[in-house]
Every structure is written in structure tokens, then in C-alpha cells.
Write an enzyme that holds these catalytic residues in place. Structure first.
Site, PDB file in Angstrom:
ATOM      1  CG  HIS A  32      -1.910   0.983   1.401  1.00 12.12           C
ATOM      2  ND1 HIS A  32      -1.656   2.276   1.784  1.00 12.12           N
ATOM      3  CD2 HIS A  32      -3.253   0.907   1.207  1.00 12.12           C
ATOM      4  CE1 HIS A  32      -2.799   2.965   1.826  1.00 12.12           C
ATOM      5  NE2 HIS A  32      -3.785   2.153   1.474  1.00 12.12           N
ATOM      6  CG  ASP A  88       0.537  -2.341   6.159  1.00 14.56           C
ATOM      7  OD1 ASP A  88      -0.438  -2.493   6.922  1.00 14.56           O
ATOM      8  OD2 ASP A  88       0.474  -1.752   5.069  1.00 14.56           O
ATOM      9  CD  GLN A  95      -6.791  -4.223   3.886  1.00 18.28           C
ATOM     10  OE1 GLN A  95      -7.739  -5.002   4.062  1.00 18.28           O
ATOM     11  NE2 GLN A  95      -6.985  -2.935   3.647  1.00 18.28           N
ATOM     12  CE  LYS A 119      -7.354  -0.499   6.107  1.00 20.74           C
ATOM     13  NZ  LYS A 119      -8.211   0.373   5.314  1.00 20.74           N
ATOM     14  CB  CYS A 177      -3.787   3.565  -1.500  1.00 14.67           C
ATOM     15  SG  CYS A 177      -4.896   4.944  -1.230  1.00 14.67           S
TER      16      CYS A 177
END
Lengths: 156, 427
Positions: free
Chosen positions: B144, B221, B224, B247, B385
Site C-alpha cells: 500500500h 503492515d 488488512q 479496519k 492506494c
């Protein structure tokens, strides 16, 4: 289901679908004297408007690029509407078209060229996120017209 | 992580015929999310934009309302009762994050605005101190923008080099290429746990092991991944793990950075202000230990409380159960969408989380998005993104449907039916 599809037909009118499938005046223009590139960085739509200007008149016009149905059809219909018009009329039509999408005012301005087929974009006003798709080619047209007459056409 | 996921997928396979559906009561769960019970353009809302942001259960709203209605005050510095209760509630949320990540200590959990801020914190604090001229930061092609741009800024400032491990046509990181790019100059490897644009679940444990062998520090990261699979930072063996509240069914504007204690303790502050100091004088200021060293200013108190409530909600349902149900929806959607003419899936990794990115032949994603919206179906259309990913697959944009714990089989069918209709409209 049926309601929503009818609803969508207000946006995606047959003329728009047709010009999306078979864009007119799409491709290079060997005689181009002016050009500009426009893009919509948020959605990735890209359009290049090519103009062959002669004594204040648009002798020929073409566009290239890739985008959604609204932006492709808008560019295609724009080229049809402007071929043979004076630069002055093209600028007037830009304002009429812009007003149609932003205020919904479809009364032609006094002395302005008529919207004609461009009126099919009336439904876009109900989709605020898509207004920028319909106006991309037009903004690019203005950028091309604003090019200095003697400026060489970039061929990168 | 990959192992856990595969195991749950198998469980699902075994039980599908006997007991289709999630192991939790889907109707009751959906009733926890009041926003879902509405119509959009006259059609029942089908919310399939969970990778962008998730909806909030009543438990989160109630926790925020209780904070405001019962005990709200500024945290940390007050001797009065409300301040102490507020502080305790926020620290309770920090403990919820620790549990959620299986981190060794809550002192290793820094509250931030979200994943983006967490990555920027590490770049600004750890990065400026440890990355110098000629050093390298290694990321992957599927990141991302928020796991690309902070490293570009750092490398530009420090005269370092940003390296990118490529992905293959399925959207999987090519580990041999990653190996090739690892060197004694590699200071940091920053990698997504799950790709937001492709759904790929990266073998983070494996990547972390290889990076450590090369002497690099590893940031994951997890934006997600956190909503879909059980995260255990100790098992993953990473050094930093970042994720966002919004999220995981919690509030926006809050997230967490977990960092290994010895790394956090050696890191300088990245923002100055109240709350992050030990003593301030004009002769010199000393800083608070982590995590407060990295939390200057009055924090997002009610958001932290809501974040904790969201994590507790998710944990109570059970991430294995959530992941298994989403895997079932993903499998159903993948199968049904294969029958849509002209549909191309972007991202076909073996290990995938609940993301379906696709293009439809001769129909631009924004037109797909508009058609679906008129059917009450919310999806994302665009570059997500992740412009390098779009470039890798030679598309300007995709349409992305992403599933959450509350989605149903009927919603998958509604999506697929709408895609067939879109094809008819533009055909």
C-alpha cells in the site's frame, strides 16, 4: 432490480453506451496544431485532446486515452460537437456543458451554440462522483486551446 | 499464519455440507451492526468495502457512549476520579491490543492514529537513527502507498536506497528475489501481512526469518490482516507490527504500533509535547519510557476505548471462526465470478484473505462501481492506494469486493447477479 436498471439508464443513455463502445474521432491526428493531456489521478482516467486549428476555427479534432464510459463518451461526443466550430463557440459550449452538469441549467445561453446530443449527460448531475469524468475531456480541450499558437506540439 | 489459515480452510471444507455457514449466529451478529439494516437506492445495503473500512458493532458505540457519558476526562495527569477512570479505560484498551497481538507486554503497544501513522513513526524515529547513506530499505511490490512513501521520504533524506522485491503473476512475493535483494546493507524490511489490493497473505514468518538472517529489522503492515486472521507477533518473529482500529470494526483515527521493547527503548521521540516527557527544563529534557514517549499530546481517548471494545468483540467471535467464514465467502465468490464472461481476477495467490479484485472486459471499474451502487452494493473502484500493483498487472484500476465477518452468501450472489447485469448494460 428493474427499477435500479431503469434508473441507471438515465445515466447510461443509449447514446453514451454507443459512443463508449465505438468512440468517434478516436486516435492520432497527423495535422494537429494543438494538444493537451488531461488526467484524473484519483481514478486513473487519461485523455489527450488533439486540435487542428485554422484561422480561429477547429478544422479537425481527435482524442486518445482510456477511461470510464462517461469520460470516453463525453470526449467522443465533444469531438463531434466541435468539429468545424469556431474556437469562440467551443469555449462557449464548454461553459454551457459545465453548467448543465453542475447546476442542471440546460437553457442554452443566449448566442451560445446548442447542446444538441450533449444533453444526454443531464443524468450525470445525479452522480456527483462522476461529474469529473464527464468534464475531463472538456477541461483538456480548454488547456489545448490555451496553448500558444506557435508552440510546437509535443510528441512525447 | 499461513498454516493456521490453511487449517481453518480445511475445517470449513469438512463441515460445509453438514453445517453450512459460520460457527456463529450470523443473524445475531448482523443485528449487532445497526448500519447494515438499511436500503440504498431502494435495495438492501450489501456492504462489500470492508478492506477500506469496516462497520461498527453496537458494543463499540456503547463503549464510546459510556466513555463520554460516564467517566470522560483527560488521561494520565489527573488526580481526580474521572481522570483515573479514563486512564484506566484507555490502558485497558492497550491491554486488549496486547492480548490481540499476543505481545509480551502492553508497554510495547503505542497508540497511533492508524497504520499510516505507525509506519511514519518507525520511519521518523527508528529510521532516522538507523538508516544512513548507502543503507537499504527493502519493501515488496504489493505494498500500500502507506508502506512505500514513508520509506521513500526516509531514503531521500538519509541518502539510502529503497529496494523492491517483485511479485509474480498470481500476486505472490517472489521469495528468491527477496533473498537476492537482502544484503548486509539492508537495515529494514517492511512488508504487508495481507495485500489490500490483491488479498495475498504474505509468508511473514518466513520473510522475517530471512530478513533477520541478513541482520535487518522487520516491520509488518497488518492493516488488512488483523480483521481476518489471528495475529501472534511472537510467532511471526517480526520487530514492529502496525494496524488500524477502523479496519477491525473499531473507530477511525486510532490504531496501534507494537514494537519489540529493546527497539522502542532505544528510539528517540518523534513528536514533542505533553505526556511524552519525564522532566522538562531549558537545560535539557528527558523523555518518558515507551509507550508514552511516542504519544505526545492529549490522545484520542474515546477512540482508544472503542478500539479495545472492537478487539474484544472480534476476539469473542473468534478470529479462526471469522477467518473460516470469510474463506467460505471468498471461495463461493471466486467460483461464481469465474462464470462471469470477461471477468479477470487480479490476485490469485494460494493464500488469500477476503479480498476479490477484478476487472470486467470493456467495462471500466468506475462504471462497475456505479452500477453496483445503484443495486445497493458498496464496493471500491480505483487503484486502492497501490498504484505499483495496478501497473504490475497492466490495469489502471480494479473493482474490489472485500468481505467482513457479517457478510452472507446471499450478498455474494447479489454481487455476482449485479455483475451479470452490468455486462448486459454495457455489452
Amino acid at each position: 432490480m428493474i427499477t435500479s436498471m431503469n434508473d441507471l439508464r438515465d445515466l447510461y443513455q443509449e447514446v453514451i453506451l454507443d459512443h463508449n463502445r465505438q468512440p468517434r474521432n478516436f486516435g492520432p491526428l497527423a495535422t494537429a496544431s494543438h494538444r493537451a493531456e488531461g488526467s484524473n489521478p484519483l481514478c486513473g482516467d487519461k485523455v489527450t485532446v488533439l486540435l487542428d486549428l485554422d484561422a480561429g476555427r477547429i478544422r479537425d479534432i481527435a482524442f486518445q486515452g482510456a477511461g470510464c464510459a462517461i469520460s470516453t463518451a463525453s470526449a467522443s461526443l465533444m469531438t463531434e460537437a466541435l468539429k468545424g466550430q469556431t474556437v469562440e463557440d467551443a469555449r462557449r459550449l464548454f461553459h454551457v456543458f459545465h453548467d448543465l452538469l453542475t447546476t442542471g441549467d440546460i437553457r442554452d445561453r443566449e448566442g451560445s451554440p446548442e447542446l444538441g446530443k450533449l444533453a444526454v449527460f443531464t443524468g450525470v448531475r445525479e452522480y456527483p462522483m462522476r461529474v469529473k469524468c464527464a468534464t475531463l475531456a472538456w477541461h483538456t480541450l480548454i488547456a489545448a486551446l490555451d496553448q500558444k499558437q506557435d508552440q510546437p506540439v509535443s510528441t512525447e | 499464519m499461513a498454516m493456521t489459515l490453511a487449517a481453518s480452510a480445511e475445517d470449513t471444507e469438512d463441515t460445509r455440507e453438514a453445517a453450512p455457514g459460520p460457527t456463529y449466529d450470523l443473524d445475531r451478529v448482523r443485528a449487532d451492526f445497526p448500519i447494515l439494516a438499511q436500503k440504498v437506492h431502494g435495495r438492501p445495503l450489501v456492504y462489500l468495502d470492508n478492506a477500506a473500512s469496516t462497520q461498527k458493532p453496537r458494543a463499540v458505540m456503547d463503549a464510546i457512549a459510556a466513555c463520554y457519558g460516564e467517566y470522560y476526562a483527560n488521561v494520565e495527569r489527573g488526580v481526580h476520579t474521572l481522570s483515573q477512570r479514563s486512564t484506566a479505560a484507555r490502558e485497558g484498551a492497550r491491554e486488549a491490543v496486547r492480548r490481540f497481538l499476543n505481545a509480551p507486554s502492553a508497554e510495547e503497544v503505542v497508540f497511533v492514529r492508524g497504520t499510516t501513522e505507525a509506519i511514519n513513526l518507525v520511519a521518523a524515529s527508528w529510521g532516522r537513527r538507523h538508516v544512513g547513506p548507502g543503507d537499504e530499505v527493502l519493501i515488496t511490490e504489493l505494498e500500500h502507498h502507506s508502506n512505500i512513501v514513508p520509506w521513500q521520504l526516509l531514503c531521500e533524506e538519509r541518502g539510502a536506497l529503497l529496494r523492491v522485491a517483485p511479485i509474480d503473476d498470481r500476486g505472490e512475493v517472489i521469495l528468491e528475489e527477496l533473498d537476492r535483494l537482502l544484503s548486509p546493507r539492508t537495515r529494514l524490511v517492511a512488508v504487508a501481512h495481507v495485500s489490500n489490493a490483491l488479498g495475498t497473505v504474505n509468508p511473514v514468518r518466513e520473510i522475517a526469518a530471512r530478513a533477520h538472517e541478513a541482520g535487518a529489522v522487520v516491520l509488518v503492515d497488518g492493516a488488512q490482516a488483523a480483521p481476518h486472521l489471528r495475529v501472534d507477533v511472537q510467532a511471526l518473529g517480526c520487530d514492529f507490527y502496525a494496524f488500524s482500529g477502523h479496519k477491525v470494526y473499531g473507530p477511525s483515527g486510532i490504531g496501534a504500533l507494537w514494537g519489540r521493547r529493546e527497539l522502542l527503548e532505544a528510539m528517540p521521540p518523534w513528536q514533542g509535547g505533553g505526556g511524552m516527557i519525564r522532566t522538562v527544563s531549558f537545560a535539557g529534557t528527558t523523555y518518558a519510557p515507551p509507550p508514552h514517549r511516542f504519544e505526545a499530546g492529549t490522545p484520542a481517548i474515546e477512540a482508544a476505548v472503542g478500539f479495545g471494545a472492537a478487539l474484544n468483540y472480534l476476539t469473542a467471535l473468534g478470529l479462526p471462526a471469522v477467518g473460516a467464514w470469510e474463506a467460505e465467502l471468498l471461495a463461493l465468490a471466486t467460483e461464481r465470478m469465474a462464470a462471469v464472461p470477461g471477468l479477470r481476477l487480479i490476485g490469485t495467490a494460494k493464500e488469500k484473505a477476503a479480498v476479490l479484485s477484478f476487472t470486467l472486459e470493456r467495462i471500466h471499474p468506475h462504471d462497475v462501481g456505479t452500477v453496483l451502487d445503484r443495486e445497493g452494493i458498496a464496493v471500491r473502484a480505483g487503484h486502492h492506494c497501490a498504484q505499483p500493483v495496478m501497473e504490475r498487472f497492466g490495469v489502471p484500476a480494479t473493482t474490489r469486493a472485500s468481505f467482513g465477518l457479517y457478510n452472507t452468501r446471499e450478498e455474494v450472489e447479489a454481487l455476482v447477479a449485479a455483475l451479470h447485469r452490468a455486462r448486459k448494460l454495457f455489452g
